[in-house]
Design an enzyme around this catalytic site. Structure first.
Site, short mmCIF file in Angstrom:
data_model
loop_
_atom_site.label_atom_id
_atom_site.label_comp_id
_atom_site.label_asym_id
_atom_site.label_seq_id
_atom_site.Cartn_x
_atom_site.Cartn_y
_atom_site.Cartn_z
N HIS A 209 -18.17 -15.76 -3.74
CA HIS A 209 -17.75 -15.62 -2.34
C HIS A 209 -16.27 -15.93 -2.15
O HIS A 209 -15.54 -15.20 -1.47
CB HIS A 209 -18.59 -16.54 -1.46
CG HIS A 209 -18.24 -16.47 0.00
ND1 HIS A 209 -18.55 -15.39 0.79
CD2 HIS A 209 -17.57 -17.33 0.79
CE1 HIS A 209 -18.11 -15.60 2.02
NE2 HIS A 209 -17.51 -16.77 2.04
N GLU A 213 -13.43 -12.99 -1.09
CA GLU A 213 -12.57 -13.07 0.09
C GLU A 213 -11.09 -12.99 -0.29
O GLU A 213 -10.30 -12.32 0.39
CB GLU A 213 -12.85 -14.39 0.84
CG GLU A 213 -14.23 -14.47 1.48
CD GLU A 213 -14.46 -13.38 2.52
OE1 GLU A 213 -13.53 -13.10 3.29
OE2 GLU A 213 -15.56 -12.82 2.55
N LYS A 216 -10.23 -9.38 -1.32
CA LYS A 216 -10.11 -8.50 -0.15
C LYS A 216 -8.74 -8.63 0.48
O LYS A 216 -8.08 -7.64 0.80
CB LYS A 216 -11.19 -8.84 0.88
CG LYS A 216 -12.57 -8.30 0.55
CD LYS A 216 -13.48 -8.34 1.76
CE LYS A 216 -13.71 -9.75 2.25
NZ LYS A 216 -14.56 -9.78 3.45
N ASN A 217 -8.28 -9.89 0.67
CA ASN A 217 -6.95 -10.12 1.24
C ASN A 217 -5.87 -9.52 0.35
O ASN A 217 -4.93 -8.86 0.84
CB ASN A 217 -6.70 -11.62 1.39
CG ASN A 217 -7.52 -12.24 2.50
OD1 ASN A 217 -8.09 -11.54 3.34
ND2 ASN A 217 -7.61 -13.55 2.50
#
Length: 329
Positions: A209, A213, A216-217
């Site tokens: 997780h 994240e 993705k950024n």
């Protein structure tokens, strides 16, 4: 509680005491939030979930751990509580957005909300970890499919494998959104033996997780910053095993962050990503030693003071709000 001492009665006796305490602690801190934030529909809903779950868990306080029916009912309650709290993070975030849209957020309020959310989310991680571990170990329908795992814990978690899985999941999302995506350049250092993967005792889902994240950024920044380039620079990842810790460094060529915004990066009130639509849960926007001691938020007088503290006047000048836009001639 795991492979060597996996006693369901022992786990039940521990959780029926520990979970209500943690829920009660965080409920006391919710009460210290600004009244206008507490009055938002989303925060009211989150508070009602915690109250309901606390009441259901307290019911087991006097029940016997030797009764198999009680143990089965406890597992059902844990699953029900866990499912009820599934959307706590986006719902609390929506409450902060509602508050921010309706009222001007002053520095003191921002500081209080930041303090609360750090503790609130840490508490949530801890309670979900406890509930997941119990159900995965003792519920036949929830048992982990991987024979190596002890509940949600992998005693030989392959870090690079999780990095690759998280990157590929983010890459697929990036391809769907932008029709392109950067590649991965990965390097691992200080493996215990040359050529062998770095393994640690960890919860793979938590690691996945966090990496997902961050990827993705990183991908969003890379694609948007290099949209006119013939090719995209790779996202570089270095996994380093130290004597006590493991470090994962992720770097990209996505334009960086202005120095004046550095302090805002870890503020819950700030984001560079487009605001997600709360009504569509199917699409995720592209936008987070040998022995350890759990660090937990505890409600007490010291915690209360953090919500009453006033912010003194800043003794630094305010940096420019950004480069001036010059009209084209």
């Amino acid at each position: 509680i795991g492979s060597t001492n996996g006693c369901e009665r022992t786990s039940f006796a521990f959780l029926r005491q520990e979970l209500p305490v943690r829920f009660a602690n965080i409920l006391r801190e919710i009460e210290l939030l600004p009244d206008k934030l507490l009055s938002t529909p989303s925060v009211k809903l989150v508070k009602s979930w915690y109250i309901q779950s606390l009441m259901e868990l307290v019911e087991f306080h006097q029940k016997s751990p030797d009764d198999q029916k009680v143990l089965s009912e406890f597992i059902d309650t844990l699953i029900r509580v866990r499912n009820r709290h599934h959307d706590v993070v986006p719902t609390m975030a929506q409450g902060v957005i509602e508050y921010k849209d309706m009222f001007k957020v002053d520095p003191v309020t921002n500081q209080n909300i930041q303090y609360f959310l750090d503790r609130f989310y840490m508490s949530r991680i801890s309670t979900r970890m406890l509930m997941n571990q119990h159900t995965l170990l003792f519920d036949d329908k929830s048992r982990s499919g991987h024979p190596r795992h002890i509940g949600s814990i992998d005693p030989c978690c392959d870090v690079v494998e999780v990095v690759n899985d998280a990157f590929q999941s983010s890459k697929m999302l990036c391809d769907q959104y932008y029709l392109t995506s950067p590649e991965l350049k990965l390097n691992q250092v200080n493996g215990k033996l040359p050529g062998e993967p770095i393994n640690i005792v960890y919860v793979p889902s938590h690691l996945f997780h966090m990496l997902f994240e961050l990827f993705k950024n990183s991908m969003r920044a890379t694609v948007e910053f290099q949209e006119n380039s013939p090719s995209l620079s790779p996202v570089e990842v270095t996994v380093v095993l130290g004597q006590e810790d493991l470090a994962i460094k992720i770097s990209d060529r996505g334009g960086g962050v202005p120095v004046r915004k550095i302090e805002q990066l870890f503020s819950y009130m700030y984001s560079t990503a487009p605001r997600p639509r709360m009504d569509d849960g199917r699409q995720t926007p592209l936008a987070l030693s040998t022995e350890s001691v759990e660090k937990l938020p505890v409600f007490n007088k010291s915690a209360s003071k953090h919500y009453q503290a006033t912010s003194e006047a800043d003794d630094w000048c305010i940096p420019s709000k950004g480069p001036k836009q010059t009209a084209a001639l």
